[in-house]
Design a protein around this motif. Structure first.
Motif, PDB file in Angstrom:
ATOM      1  N   TYR A 440       0.895  -1.155   0.085  1.00 38.87           N
ATOM      2  CA  TYR A 440       0.023  -0.024   0.064  1.00 38.87           C
ATOM      3  C   TYR A 440       0.947   1.266   0.094  1.00 38.87           C
ATOM      4  N   SER A 441       0.359   2.352  -0.598  1.00 39.60           N
ATOM      5  CA  SER A 441       0.908   3.520  -0.184  1.00 39.60           C
ATOM      6  C   SER A 441       0.043   4.485   0.561  1.00 39.60           C
ATOM      7  N   ILE A 442       0.796   5.571   1.157  1.00 42.75           N
ATOM      8  CA  ILE A 442      -0.021   6.697   1.829  1.00 42.75           C
ATOM      9  C   ILE A 442       0.369   7.895   1.089  1.00 42.75           C
ATOM     10  N   GLU A 443      -0.401   8.884   0.681  1.00 45.70           N
ATOM     11  CA  GLU A 443      -0.295  10.209   0.285  1.00 45.70           C
ATOM     12  C   GLU A 443      -0.683  11.096   1.405  1.00 45.70           C
ATOM     13  N   PHE A 444       0.268  12.102   1.954  1.00 46.44           N
ATOM     14  CA  PHE A 444      -0.182  12.731   2.889  1.00 46.44           C
ATOM     15  C   PHE A 444      -0.978  13.782   2.489  1.00 46.44           C
ATOM     16  N   ASN A 445      -1.148  14.222   1.197  1.00 45.08           N
ATOM     17  CA  ASN A 445      -2.085  15.228   0.707  1.00 45.08           C
ATOM     18  C   ASN A 445      -3.426  14.854   0.832  1.00 45.08           C
ATOM     19  N   GLU A 446      -3.473  13.413   0.572  1.00 44.72           N
ATOM     20  CA  GLU A 446      -4.869  12.801   0.438  1.00 44.72           C
ATOM     21  C   GLU A 446      -5.383  12.911   2.214  1.00 44.72           C
ATOM     22  N   LEU A 447      -4.520  12.547   2.866  1.00 43.16           N
ATOM     23  CA  LEU A 447      -4.821  12.597   4.450  1.00 43.16           C
ATOM     24  C   LEU A 447      -5.095  14.259   4.803  1.00 43.16           C
ATOM     25  N   ALA A 478       4.398   7.853   1.848  1.00 44.09           N
ATOM     26  CA  ALA A 478       4.844   6.670   2.588  1.00 44.09           C
ATOM     27  C   ALA A 478       4.415   5.360   2.032  1.00 44.09           C
ATOM     28  N   GLN A 479       5.365   4.296   2.095  1.00 41.09           N
ATOM     29  CA  GLN A 479       5.048   3.055   1.610  1.00 41.09           C
ATOM     30  C   GLN A 479       4.941   1.864   2.770  1.00 41.09           C
ATOM     31  N   LEU A 480       4.120   0.890   2.537  1.00 39.41           N
ATOM     32  CA  LEU A 480       3.641   0.003   3.320  1.00 39.41           C
ATOM     33  C   LEU A 480       3.551  -1.300   2.783  1.00 39.41           C
ATOM     34  N   VAL A 481       4.378  -2.241   3.099  1.00 42.06           N
ATOM     35  CA  VAL A 481       4.450  -3.577   2.666  1.00 42.06           C
ATOM     36  C   VAL A 481       4.264  -4.500   3.844  1.00 42.06           C
ATOM     37  N   ASN A 500       5.547 -15.225  11.186  1.00 41.88           N
ATOM     38  CA  ASN A 500       6.336 -15.391   9.696  1.00 41.88           C
ATOM     39  C   ASN A 500       6.189 -14.189   8.834  1.00 41.88           C
ATOM     40  N   GLN A 501       5.307 -13.085   9.172  1.00 45.82           N
ATOM     41  CA  GLN A 501       5.279 -11.787   8.821  1.00 45.82           C
ATOM     42  C   GLN A 501       5.774 -10.769   9.329  1.00 45.82           C
ATOM     43  N   VAL A 502       6.183  -9.484   8.630  1.00 41.21           N
ATOM     44  CA  VAL A 502       6.462  -8.334   8.949  1.00 41.21           C
ATOM     45  C   VAL A 502       5.952  -7.292   8.214  1.00 41.21           C
ATOM     46  N   CYS A 503       5.669  -6.340   8.847  1.00 42.15           N
ATOM     47  CA  CYS A 503       5.101  -5.133   8.248  1.00 42.15           C
ATOM     48  C   CYS A 503       6.083  -3.978   8.369  1.00 42.15           C
ATOM     49  N   ILE A 504       6.550  -3.574   6.871  1.00 44.94           N
ATOM     50  CA  ILE A 504       7.760  -2.418   6.827  1.00 44.94           C
ATOM     51  C   ILE A 504       7.191  -1.123   6.352  1.00 44.94           C
ATOM     52  N   ALA A 505       7.364   0.076   6.747  1.00 43.20           N
ATOM     53  CA  ALA A 505       6.794   1.294   6.524  1.00 43.20           C
ATOM     54  C   ALA A 505       8.084   2.009   6.019  1.00 43.20           C
ATOM     55  N   ASN A 506       8.010   2.959   5.092  1.00 46.71           N
ATOM     56  CA  ASN A 506       9.279   3.591   4.586  1.00 46.71           C
ATOM     57  C   ASN A 506       8.706   4.809   4.086  1.00 46.71           C
ATOM     58  N   LEU A 520       5.332  16.990  12.445  1.00 46.99           N
ATOM     59  CA  LEU A 520       4.584  16.392  13.403  1.00 46.99           C
ATOM     60  C   LEU A 520       3.276  15.910  12.902  1.00 46.99           C
ATOM     61  N   TRP A 521       2.508  16.850  12.290  1.00 44.36           N
ATOM     62  CA  TRP A 521       1.133  16.385  11.822  1.00 44.36           C
ATOM     63  C   TRP A 521       1.502  14.836  10.711  1.00 44.36           C
ATOM     64  N   GLN A 522       2.343  14.995   9.773  1.00 42.85           N
ATOM     65  CA  GLN A 522       2.587  14.027   8.996  1.00 42.85           C
ATOM     66  C   GLN A 522       2.948  12.503   9.935  1.00 42.85           C
ATOM     67  N   THR A 523       3.559  12.539  10.843  1.00 49.52           N
ATOM     68  CA  THR A 523       4.125  11.664  11.652  1.00 49.52           C
ATOM     69  C   THR A 523       2.874  11.225  12.443  1.00 49.52           C
ATOM     70  N   LEU A 524       2.120  12.102  12.985  1.00 49.69           N
ATOM     71  CA  LEU A 524       0.652  11.342  13.619  1.00 49.69           C
ATOM     72  C   LEU A 524      -0.159  10.675  12.972  1.00 49.69           C
ATOM     73  N   HIS A 525      -0.471  11.051  11.898  1.00 51.47           N
ATOM     74  CA  HIS A 525      -1.237  10.530  10.721  1.00 51.47           C
ATOM     75  C   HIS A 525      -0.654   9.434  10.028  1.00 51.47           C
ATOM     76  N   LEU A 526       0.683   9.362  10.167  1.00 52.82           N
ATOM     77  CA  LEU A 526       1.360   7.940   9.481  1.00 52.82           C
ATOM     78  C   LEU A 526       1.216   6.846  10.618  1.00 52.82           C
TER      79      LEU A 526
END
Length: 676
Positions: A440-447, A478-481, A500-506, A520-526
């Motif tokens: 998945y991907s996260i767009e802060f503009n959309e948030l 941000a990316q989320l896999v 056996n699974q792990v979630c990685i955000a970038n 700070l707003w971006q971090t909170l919403h992430l």
């Protein structure tokens, strides 16, 4: 008496004479008027003919051919920067003062380029016997930093010196050699000055370039120069009665062609060229010819020489990992890195004036970055500032060949110029270690849009809504896999419930230092998005958040990630009205439920001194965060000391470190069930 004599009493002979006078005057005035009209028509006709003559004068154009080549390095693709353009000249400017231009009656037509590469003879790079560059062509030895800030070579012009015509790589070597010179008798006329002449590094060969087709020393009119140098596009023959032959042109090239032409060997006719080991220590020559797409006619031709070809950059220094105290048991292990690789669109000499242009080029830095990443043997790679076109043309293919699969998310802003000139985030995983389950991907503009319309209930077109949107819409993503182990762990005595699974955000947060509230707003919403995502898949899904947070350990962003809250008195949440509208919720609402630890702080006891090292800023901006309840940090690679970072440059990037950030490396372990 005539009846009319009563009604016309004034028709006396005297009055009749006056009437005749009036008639004569009238006729005279009419004749004068006719002459004026004829004169005016004649004048207008003359003006019209003059105007037509002026309008019929043809416009003239000055054609220019620009050609530049970056410094060649073994194994790094070099590409011509060729550009042909025309300028319309006015009546006062009918000649061209540019060495690589010509005057024509039409603007340049659609054209395409053909190229031909040559390898030159071996040359002595420096006459000073103590110079390390006599035997080494390592990029580390040939930067401005290594040359003492000088980009010029020098040649001794004193005919009475034993160093006459000797060439030196920089002023320091010349001064050292001058101490050993002696006077010699010579019949050669004494030069006016014994001051060494300077040659700019990367300068063109004057003889070659001056005789390029379309230069000031060649025909300036028309487009009759049809000589066939690097091979015409589509194999069109363009021979003509006045066409100069290669043999004719070579007469003016001196030792480059003609009698000693065997010293210059043709090596390629492709546009791009990758220097080999045989090229190291020699100069390359590039011939470029612009041809009309429609007729195949040669328009302009130019020749340039490169600097000496440098050898392949030495392998990056090994970075040892410091191991943390680990408890017994645990599940699968994996190595993860995070790295801001510095997008080409930001790698400019305006931003990094201490860096050479040639080692800021993407073709040079790409080779170093790939080797640096692959050399540490990671299983998961989180990258920031990955340029969109470079992901497609370079990065994905190279990582795929190294055994990785990946996903990419570019920032939501438009490209800077041409297509692909926008950066973003890339996330890779080793195919033999993990399989992709979700992405998945996260767009802060959309948030931000959702925040204004849904949460705050504002019209995005209202003054308040537009102001908040303008402040929060910074195009960051941000990316989320979710990755699953290719070889899954089995239950054991020490690991009764293996995960056996792990979630990685970038992610890569907003960079402006004057907007800590936006970060700070971006971090909170992430974190809120990650909470929703992880909880929907069970509370035991390991989580890592990596990236460039553009925030120091003293920031509110760091506090929120590490302490789950921010102190009400923190300056980042009290920015004042001068910083625009307030975008943060109540301070008590700035919180999250993740139990996160910083990898470097956990293993080394503190954050490093810096992860970003430039002349303008030195500090920590990059982090790897992990969920402490189901992940364990086993080791981390310390950031090199300043003495190491500045060994080959005043700051980063340098010939050794091809980004202004330093890669972070860690070994992690999944902790499941009864293990801790």
């Amino acid at each position: 008496m005539c009846p009319l004599s009563k009604t016309l009493p004034n028709l006396t002979p005297r009055n009749a004479s006056k009437r005749q006078e009036t008639r004569d005057t009238t006729e005279t005035l009419k004749e004068h008027h006719r002459r004026l009209v004829n004169t005016e028509l004649t004048t207008h006709g003359a003006i019209g003919r003059s105007s037509a003559t002026m309008n019929s004068k043809e416009s003239m154009y000055s054609w220019h051919l620009s050609l530049r080549v970056d410094r060649p390095v073994e194994g790094c693709t070099i590409r011509p920067h060729s550009y042909m353009y025309g300028k319309k000249l006015d009546d006062r400017d009918t000649s061209s003062s540019h060495n690589h231009s010509k005057i024509c009656r039409e603007p340049p037509p659609n054209h395409e380029f053909s190229y031909r590469w040559f390898r030159g003879p071996s040359v002595e790079p420096c006459a000073y016997e103590g110079c390390p560059r006599r035997t080494s062509f390592s990029p580390h030895e040939w930067s401005k930093h290594a040359l003492g800030g000088s980009g010029c070579s020098l040649q001794c012009v004193s005919t009475q010196s034993s160093l006459y015509k000797s060439t030196f790589c920089n002023a320091s070597c010349f001064v050292k050699a001058w101490k050993t010179q002696f006077t010699v008798q010579s019949d050669i006329p004494q030069a006016r000055s014994s001051t060494p002449t300077r040659r700019r590094a990367g300068s063109y060969a004057d003889d070659d370039d001056a005789r390029s087709v379309g230069s000031t020393n060649s025909a300036r009119s028309g487009m009759s120069s049809n000589y066939n140098p690097p091979g015409t596009p589509r194999e069109i023959s363009v021979d003509g009665p006045n066409t100069p032959r290669i043999s004719d042109l070579s007469q003016g090239y001196g030792n480059e062609y003609g009698a000693q032409s065997q010293e210059w060997v043709e090596i390629s006719r492709a546009e791009l060229y990758i220097p080999h080991a045989d090229d190291v220590g020699r100069k390359l020559k590039l011939e470029a010819a612009a041809y009309s797409v429609e007729s195949g006619e040669l328009l302009m031709h130019r020749v340039v020489k490169t600097d000496l070809v440098l050898s392949r950059t030495p392998d990056p220094e090994k970075r040892n990992l410091v191991t943390a105290k680990s408890a017994a048991g645990g599940g699968a292990r994996f190595r993860i890195v995070t790295y801001n690789i510095l997008a080409e669109i930001y790698a400019t000499q305006q931003q990094y004036p201490y860096a050479d242009l040639w080692f800021l080029s993407w073709d040079f830095r790409f080779q170093n970055i790939i080797r640096e990443i692959v050399d540490v043997g990671p299983d998961i790679v989180c990258l920031q500032e990955v340029q969109a076109d470079h992901y497609e043309s370079h990065l994905y293919n190279a990582m795929h060949e190294a055994g990785f699969e990946g996903v990419y998310k570019q920032k939501t802003r438009l490209s800077m110029g041409m297509t692909g000139k926008v950066d973003g985030c890339a996330l890779f995983w080793r195919r033999t270690k993990f399989h992709l389950i979700e992405s998945y991907s996260i767009e802060f503009n959309e948030l931000a849009q959702r925040q204004v319309t849904t949460v705050m209930g504002l019209n995005p077109r209202s003054e308040e809504g537009a102001s908040i949107l303008n402040k929060l819409s910074k195009d960051n993503v941000a990316q989320l896999v979710v990755l699953e182990l290719a070889q899954q762990s089995m239950a054991s005595r020490t690991n009764r419930d293996p995960i056996n699974q792990v979630c990685i955000a970038n992610t890569h947060l907003y960079s402006n230092k004057d907007c800590p509230d936006v970060k700070l707003w971006q971090t909170l919403h992430l974190l809120q998005e990650l909470e929703t995502f992880v909880m929907a898949r069970g509370t035991n899904l390991p989580l890592m958040i990596c990236g460039d947070f553009n925030s120091t350990p003293e920031s509110a962003v760091y506090d929120l990630l590490s302490r789950q809250a921010v102190h009400p008195g923190h300056p980042d949440v009290n920015t004042g009205d001068e910083n625009g509208p307030n975008v943060l919720p109540d301070i008590m609402s700035i919180t999250h439920s993740h139990m996160l630890g910083s990898v470097y702080s956990s293993v080394l006891g503190e954050e490093p001194k810096f992860t970003n090292y430039t002349q303008q800023f030195k500090g920590v901006l990059d982090y790897m965060w992990y969920s402490t309840q189901n992940l364990r940090s086993l080791s981390a690679a310390p950031i090199p000391d300043e003495s190491v970072l500045t060994r080959h440059g005043d700051a980063l990037p340098s010939t050794q470190y091809s980004s202004d950030h330093i890669m972070q490396i860690s070994d992690m372990q999944i902790v499941g069930g009864g293990a801790r």
